[in-house]
Design a protein around this motif. Structure first.
Motif, PDB file in Angstrom:
ATOM      1  N   GLY A 289       0.774  -1.232   0.000  1.00  0.00           N
ATOM      2  CA  GLY A 289       0.000   0.000   0.000  1.00  0.00           C
ATOM      3  C   GLY A 289       0.803   1.278   0.000  1.00  0.00           C
ATOM      4  N   PHE A 290       2.125   1.222  -0.177  1.00  0.00           N
ATOM      5  CA  PHE A 290       2.893   2.470  -0.143  1.00  0.00           C
ATOM      6  C   PHE A 290       4.109   2.416  -1.069  1.00  0.00           C
ATOM      7  N   MET A 291       4.578   3.622  -1.420  1.00  0.00           N
ATOM      8  CA  MET A 291       5.827   3.818  -2.153  1.00  0.00           C
ATOM      9  C   MET A 291       6.514   5.065  -1.607  1.00  0.00           C
ATOM     10  N   LEU A 292       7.822   5.141  -1.806  1.00  0.00           N
ATOM     11  CA  LEU A 292       8.613   6.331  -1.466  1.00  0.00           C
ATOM     12  C   LEU A 292       9.257   6.875  -2.738  1.00  0.00           C
ATOM     13  N   VAL A 293       9.285   8.200  -2.862  1.00  0.00           N
ATOM     14  CA  VAL A 293       9.808   8.868  -4.056  1.00  0.00           C
ATOM     15  C   VAL A 293      10.751   9.981  -3.612  1.00  0.00           C
ATOM     16  N   GLY A 294      11.798  10.231  -4.390  1.00  0.00           N
ATOM     17  CA  GLY A 294      12.698  11.354  -4.136  1.00  0.00           C
ATOM     18  C   GLY A 294      13.552  11.168  -2.904  1.00  0.00           C
ATOM     19  N   ASP A 295      13.795  12.265  -2.155  1.00  0.00           N
ATOM     20  CA  ASP A 295      14.652  12.194  -0.972  1.00  0.00           C
ATOM     21  C   ASP A 295      14.122  11.193   0.052  1.00  0.00           C
ATOM     22  N   SER A 296      12.815  10.980   0.080  1.00  0.00           N
ATOM     23  CA  SER A 296      12.233  10.005   1.009  1.00  0.00           C
ATOM     24  C   SER A 296      12.796   8.612   0.777  1.00  0.00           C
ATOM     25  N   ALA A 297      13.186   8.340  -0.475  1.00  0.00           N
ATOM     26  CA  ALA A 297      13.721   7.029  -0.853  1.00  0.00           C
ATOM     27  C   ALA A 297      15.244   7.038  -0.944  1.00  0.00           C
ATOM     28  N   SER A 298      15.899   8.122  -0.486  1.00  0.00           N
ATOM     29  CA  SER A 298      17.369   8.251  -0.531  1.00  0.00           C
ATOM     30  C   SER A 298      17.888   8.131  -1.963  1.00  0.00           C
ATOM     31  N   LEU A 299      17.492   9.070  -2.809  1.00  0.00           N
ATOM     32  CA  LEU A 299      17.826   8.991  -4.228  1.00  0.00           C
ATOM     33  C   LEU A 299      18.794  10.083  -4.677  1.00  0.00           C
ATOM     34  N   ILE A 300      19.576  10.650  -3.752  1.00  0.00           N
ATOM     35  CA  ILE A 300      20.583  11.637  -4.117  1.00  0.00           C
ATOM     36  C   ILE A 300      21.806  10.924  -4.680  1.00  0.00           C
ATOM     37  N   ASP A 301      22.323  11.408  -5.814  1.00  0.00           N
ATOM     38  CA  ASP A 301      23.516  10.816  -6.405  1.00  0.00           C
ATOM     39  C   ASP A 301      24.712  10.990  -5.463  1.00  0.00           C
ATOM     40  N   PRO A 302      25.422   9.905  -5.120  1.00  0.00           N
ATOM     41  CA  PRO A 302      26.502   9.988  -4.131  1.00  0.00           C
ATOM     42  C   PRO A 302      27.709  10.807  -4.560  1.00  0.00           C
ATOM     43  N   PHE A 303      27.881  11.034  -5.871  1.00  0.00           N
ATOM     44  CA  PHE A 303      29.042  11.798  -6.339  1.00  0.00           C
ATOM     45  C   PHE A 303      28.659  13.216  -6.731  1.00  0.00           C
ATOM     46  N   SER A 304      27.650  13.361  -7.584  1.00  0.00           N
ATOM     47  CA  SER A 304      27.296  14.684  -8.097  1.00  0.00           C
ATOM     48  C   SER A 304      26.360  15.456  -7.178  1.00  0.00           C
ATOM     49  N   ALA A 320       3.882   4.604 -13.406  1.00  0.00           N
ATOM     50  CA  ALA A 320       3.669   3.452 -14.291  1.00  0.00           C
ATOM     51  C   ALA A 320       3.286   2.213 -13.493  1.00  0.00           C
ATOM     52  N   THR A 321       3.958   1.998 -12.363  1.00  0.00           N
ATOM     53  CA  THR A 321       3.629   0.843 -11.518  1.00  0.00           C
ATOM     54  C   THR A 321       2.251   0.996 -10.892  1.00  0.00           C
ATOM     55  N   ILE A 322       1.933   2.207 -10.449  1.00  0.00           N
ATOM     56  CA  ILE A 322       0.619   2.455  -9.848  1.00  0.00           C
ATOM     57  C   ILE A 322      -0.489   2.220 -10.869  1.00  0.00           C
ATOM     58  N   HIS A 323      -0.278   2.674 -12.080  1.00  0.00           N
ATOM     59  CA  HIS A 323      -1.277   2.464 -13.138  1.00  0.00           C
ATOM     60  C   HIS A 323      -1.549   0.972 -13.327  1.00  0.00           C
ATOM     61  N   ALA A 328      -5.004  -3.866 -12.017  1.00  0.00           N
ATOM     62  CA  ALA A 328      -5.092  -5.229 -11.493  1.00  0.00           C
ATOM     63  C   ALA A 328      -5.800  -5.291 -10.141  1.00  0.00           C
ATOM     64  N   ASN A 329      -6.110  -4.110  -9.554  1.00  0.00           N
ATOM     65  CA  ASN A 329      -6.688  -4.036  -8.210  1.00  0.00           C
ATOM     66  C   ASN A 329      -5.836  -4.817  -7.205  1.00  0.00           C
ATOM     67  N   ASP A 330      -4.514  -4.643  -7.330  1.00  0.00           N
ATOM     68  CA  ASP A 330      -3.553  -5.371  -6.502  1.00  0.00           C
ATOM     69  C   ASP A 330      -2.593  -4.359  -5.893  1.00  0.00           C
ATOM     70  N   PHE A 331      -2.655  -4.196  -4.575  1.00  0.00           N
ATOM     71  CA  PHE A 331      -1.831  -3.211  -3.883  1.00  0.00           C
ATOM     72  C   PHE A 331      -0.931  -3.888  -2.848  1.00  0.00           C
ATOM     73  N   SER A 332      -0.617  -5.131  -3.138  1.00  0.00           N
ATOM     74  CA  SER A 332       0.224  -5.928  -2.256  1.00  0.00           C
ATOM     75  C   SER A 332       1.677  -5.473  -2.347  1.00  0.00           C
ATOM     76  N   GLU A 333       2.475  -5.907  -1.394  1.00  0.00           N
ATOM     77  CA  GLU A 333       3.906  -5.595  -1.428  1.00  0.00           C
ATOM     78  C   GLU A 333       4.548  -6.171  -2.685  1.00  0.00           C
ATOM     79  N   LYS A 334       4.158  -7.386  -3.066  1.00  0.00           N
ATOM     80  CA  LYS A 334       4.743  -8.000  -4.257  1.00  0.00           C
ATOM     81  C   LYS A 334       4.508  -7.139  -5.485  1.00  0.00           C
ATOM     82  N   MET A 335       3.314  -6.639  -5.651  1.00  0.00           N
ATOM     83  CA  MET A 335       2.998  -5.802  -6.811  1.00  0.00           C
ATOM     84  C   MET A 335       3.766  -4.483  -6.771  1.00  0.00           C
ATOM     85  N   LEU A 336       3.712  -3.787  -5.637  1.00  0.00           N
ATOM     86  CA  LEU A 336       4.296  -2.452  -5.576  1.00  0.00           C
ATOM     87  C   LEU A 336       5.823  -2.470  -5.524  1.00  0.00           C
TER      88      LEU A 336
END
Length: 409
Positions: A289-304, A320-323, A328-336
């Motif tokens: 039932g959840f996803m993290l995006v951006g800084d919440s997911a620690s997506l800063i490039d380690p060099f630049s 795209a994954t949410i769509h 599929a009406n599937d919000f399980s961990e496996k799907m997300l």
């Protein structure tokens, strides 16, 4: 405006990651609610560089013209300098589809994205999410405070997106631990006007006291520049560095910069600091039932240190994954978790290579040698130029064999 209590998706945080995710999902016709604790426009401490990666998403959304319509500075290269002061200006490769980037304040850029998303999905500003709602292990909504009315509200959704920054309440409430100091970059930023010698390149200076971090000067419109310094939080602790004091010392005393800053003026009240959670560690970015995006997911490039482009790329992949999940009406961990897998398929190699380059950056002699060689070697300048846009070329830069070639060049 009246809001429903149930949505397909709730997005917490209206920065580049959250607004990009909202925009894609809104275009797809999904029922989305975007919650933002601030009132836009709002500032965000950052280097303000909008890379070719970001421009690719802007073009995909069809909003490049909106950015072109506000004051901005076009960037055509990156100027590097090594600890001994050797400087090389590396141009962005031309005729590669995206041959320049932008510099413009986050106060402006983030607001452009947010207002675009706001036209596509319902949005509540000044709403501070305080908790996530779970049924068993499944995230099904959020609780929060509407600061404009002082009332507490709950909203339910099939999927909740945490795009609420480095201190994400969504991640914390789900028990996802924050990165350790060796995976966090501490940064500080100020705005100056009147700096001498600005060009059409952003500047990354690997000053001795900050290595493998750096001091930067990013030119902006109207003769302004974003000036800052970044260093690993773990190194800052070990070296007992006060980053604000160190940046001001570099400006005042370092022979590379003191003449350039003579007569320059800092914009009052512009010194701000923040933490950048880096992709040198793979933080779980999805679950039931959840996803993290951006800084919440620690997506800063380690060099630049790039974060905007990675956040926007993550928003596109998440949508795209949410769509697919909604169909599929599937919000399980496996799907997300397909989002997590696809995210790291796209960005993982970059993070891995950048982490290696960060480690090489500790070798001051190697950085000095690289810049000396690049001044004289057209081959090396071409390699460095290509690496600005090409993931495979950047992988070459992270290989010990590449540095052997540099030693023999």
């Amino acid at each position: 405006m009246e809001y429903d209590s149930n949505y397909d998706v709730i997005i917490v945080g209206g920065g580049p990651g959250g607004s990009t995710t909202s925009a894609y999902l809104g275009k797809m016709g999904h029922k989305v609610l975007l919650l933002e604790k601030a009132k836009f426009p709002r500032d965000k401490t950052c280097g303000d560089a909008v890379s070719g990666k970001s421009r690719g998403v802007l073009r995909d959304l069809g909003i490049t013209d909106i950015v072109e319509g506000v004051p901005h500075f076009k960037v055509f290269g990156v100027m590097f300098s090594s600890p001994d002061g050797t400087t090389v200006d590396i141009p962005i490769p031309q005729n590669r589809g995206i041959d320049y980037g932008y510099c413009l304040p986050r106060y402006v850029f983030d607001n452009l994205l947010f207002q675009y998303a706001k036209n596509l999905v319902p949005t509540i500003e000044e709403f501070e999410v305080t908790d996530v709602i779970k049924e068993g292990n499944q995230v099904v909504g959020v609780k929060g405070l509407d600061k404009s009315t002082g009332t507490e509200k709950e909203f339910r959704a099939k999927i909740v997106i945490g795009s609420d920054g480095a201190t994400s309440i969504v991640a914390r409430k789900l028990g996802l631990s924050e990165p350790q100091p060796q995976h966090i970059c501490a940064g500080i930023r100020a705005y100056y006007k009147g700096i001498k010698g600005l060009t059409k390149s952003i500047e990354l200076h690997f000053v001795d006291s900050l290595v493998p971090g750096y001091f930067w000067i990013f030119p902006e419109a109207d003769g302004m520049a974003n000036v800052g310094a970044g260093i690993l939080a773990s190194d800052m602790q070990k070296k007992h560095i006060n980053l604000k004091d160190e940046m001001l010392r570099i400006i005042k005393e370092n022979p590379r910069f003191k003449d350039r800053f003579e007569g320059a003026q800092m914009v009052e009240g512009s010194i701000r600091g923040w933490n950048l959670p880096m992709g040198s560690i793979h933080r779980k970015a999805a679950g039931a039932g959840f996803m993290l995006v951006g800084d919440s997911a620690s997506l800063i490039d380690p060099f630049s240190g790039e974060g905007i482009g990675n956040a926007m790329t993550a928003g596109k992949i998440a949508a795209a994954t949410i769509h697919k999940a909604l169909a599929a009406n599937d919000f399980s961990e496996k799907m997300l978790m397909e989002y997590d897998a696809n995210l790291w398929k796209v960005l993982g190699h970059e993070f891995h290579n950048s982490t290696k380059m960060q480690k090489y950056g500790r070798m001051k002699w190697l950085m000095n040698l690289m810049m000396h060689k690049a001044q004289r070697s057209e081959w090396l300048r071409t390699e460095l130029s290509t690496s600005l846009l090409d993931q495979h070329a950047r992988q070459e830069l992270s290989s010990p064999l590449f540095y052997l070639r540099v030693l023999l060049a």
